[in-house]
Write an enzyme that holds these catalytic residues in place. Sequence first.
Site, PDB file in Angstrom:
ATOM      1  N   LYS A   1       4.121 -11.492   3.367  1.00  0.00           N
ATOM      2  CA  LYS A   1       2.655 -11.563   3.232  1.00  0.00           C
ATOM      3  C   LYS A   1       2.292 -11.769   1.777  1.00  0.00           C
ATOM      4  O   LYS A   1       2.894 -11.153   0.890  1.00  0.00           O
ATOM      5  CB  LYS A   1       1.973 -10.297   3.766  1.00  0.00           C
ATOM      6  CG  LYS A   1       0.437 -10.354   3.654  1.00  0.00           C
ATOM      7  CD  LYS A   1      -0.248  -9.265   4.436  1.00  0.00           C
ATOM      8  CE  LYS A   1      -0.202  -7.927   3.731  1.00  0.00           C
ATOM      9  NZ  LYS A   1      -0.943  -7.910   2.448  1.00  0.00           N
TER      10      LYS A   1
ATOM     11  N   GLU B   1      -9.375  -8.559   5.007  1.00  0.00           N
ATOM     12  CA  GLU B   1      -9.599  -7.156   4.638  1.00  0.00           C
ATOM     13  C   GLU B   1     -11.001  -6.952   4.064  1.00  0.00           C
ATOM     14  O   GLU B   1     -11.405  -7.658   3.135  1.00  0.00           O
ATOM     15  CB  GLU B   1      -8.557  -6.676   3.642  1.00  0.00           C
ATOM     16  CG  GLU B   1      -8.735  -5.207   3.246  1.00  0.00           C
ATOM     17  CD  GLU B   1      -7.571  -4.619   2.486  1.00  0.00           C
ATOM     18  OE1 GLU B   1      -7.669  -3.436   2.084  1.00  0.00           O
ATOM     19  OE2 GLU B   1      -6.567  -5.316   2.270  1.00  0.00           O
TER      20      GLU B   1
ATOM     21  N   GLU C   1      -1.168 -12.245  -0.950  1.00  0.00           N
ATOM     22  CA  GLU C   1      -2.608 -12.140  -1.173  1.00  0.00           C
ATOM     23  C   GLU C   1      -3.106 -13.354  -1.947  1.00  0.00           C
ATOM     24  O   GLU C   1      -2.513 -13.755  -2.947  1.00  0.00           O
ATOM     25  CB  GLU C   1      -2.929 -10.867  -1.957  1.00  0.00           C
ATOM     26  CG  GLU C   1      -2.612  -9.583  -1.212  1.00  0.00           C
ATOM     27  CD  GLU C   1      -2.988  -8.351  -2.010  1.00  0.00           C
ATOM     28  OE1 GLU C   1      -3.655  -8.494  -3.052  1.00  0.00           O
ATOM     29  OE2 GLU C   1      -2.635  -7.243  -1.588  1.00  0.00           O
TER      30      GLU C   1
ATOM     31  N   ASP D   1       5.234  -7.280   2.390  1.00  0.00           N
ATOM     32  CA  ASP D   1       4.429  -7.775   1.265  1.00  0.00           C
ATOM     33  C   ASP D   1       5.289  -8.225   0.094  1.00  0.00           C
ATOM     34  O   ASP D   1       6.237  -7.533  -0.298  1.00  0.00           O
ATOM     35  CB  ASP D   1       3.507  -6.661   0.748  1.00  0.00           C
ATOM     36  CG  ASP D   1       2.161  -6.645   1.434  1.00  0.00           C
ATOM     37  OD1 ASP D   1       1.776  -7.677   2.011  1.00  0.00           O
ATOM     38  OD2 ASP D   1       1.499  -5.605   1.398  1.00  0.00           O
TER      39      ASP D   1
ATOM     40  N   SER E   1       0.822  -1.210   0.000  1.00  0.00           N
ATOM     41  CA  SER E   1       0.000   0.000   0.000  1.00  0.00           C
ATOM     42  C   SER E   1       0.854   1.258   0.000  1.00  0.00           C
ATOM     43  O   SER E   1       0.335   2.359  -0.193  1.00  0.00           O
ATOM     44  CB  SER E   1      -0.925   0.011   1.221  1.00  0.00           C
ATOM     45  OG  SER E   1      -0.197  -0.200   2.420  1.00  0.00           O
TER      46      SER E   1
END
Length: 289
Positions: free
Chosen positions: A117, A186, A119, A87, A49
């Site tokens: 991390k 999320e 996704e 990430d 982000s």
Amino acid sequence: MSVKRALNIVKIKKMKQEGNPITMITAYDYPSAKLAEEADIDIILVGDSLGNVVLGYDSTIPVTLDDMVYHSRSVARGAEHTFIVTDLPFMTYHGSIDETLRNVRRLMQEGHAHAVKMEGGAEIATTVQTIVQAGVPVLGHIGLTPQSVNQIGGYRIQGKDEPDARRLIKDAKALEQAGAFAIVLELVAEEVAAAISAEISIPTIGIGAGRGCDGQVLVYHDVLKYTSEYREKRFVKTYANIGDQIRSGISEYVKEVKTRVFPGEDHVFAAEEGVLDQLYGKGKAESHS
């Protein structure tokens, strides 16, 4: 004063068992990380982000592995005694497993992360398992997955109907089975996030996922309103308004420079007596002062 000891994945899992909520904040640089550690945060997430928050992109997709290594290393220098998760950015773990492991290695060796991390759910479970077997802790991330924002049709709440809720539960169980030590949820409907948290043995860390998660994560800049033209988010609580203070402080600085108030007497240094006379000749110094 005792030195803080960083968490590890065993202690993080134990926090769920003991009902001790996990605190995580997303930060991107040395001073932010240092302040977060001093505030006794449990985990710092170096999120991709950073593309939206500090690099000026409109999504996380342009963020590169080099960006993540750079910012992760900065955070690690600021928070030497805090567990750091970084990430894996867009399309760095969807090619060959060899390429994926090379990317993971960079985040761990060059970025000094303690974990990565990723996704995705069941579709990346095999990759997660391979990374875990290589000795790297993995934090899962399901629900709204910003790297897939173009595919899922925007920033939408996940798990609002029964098929989507079943998908999320299946994904969470697949990540647990693959060896993830925790999962970020999320923008997941609160009831579904609570159900997931109850059905798996590893911690869930929510962002916009309600009160039933085992921990919470927010972005540093959201917590402190540290931005210009701040966009309100329903799932965020602001704890300080640093943006207004920064803007006000810089405006005052500009005003004082323009009016020659700054620098003042307290901000200048004097040369030894007679220096200008020595430079320009006696009697001529005044025209140069």
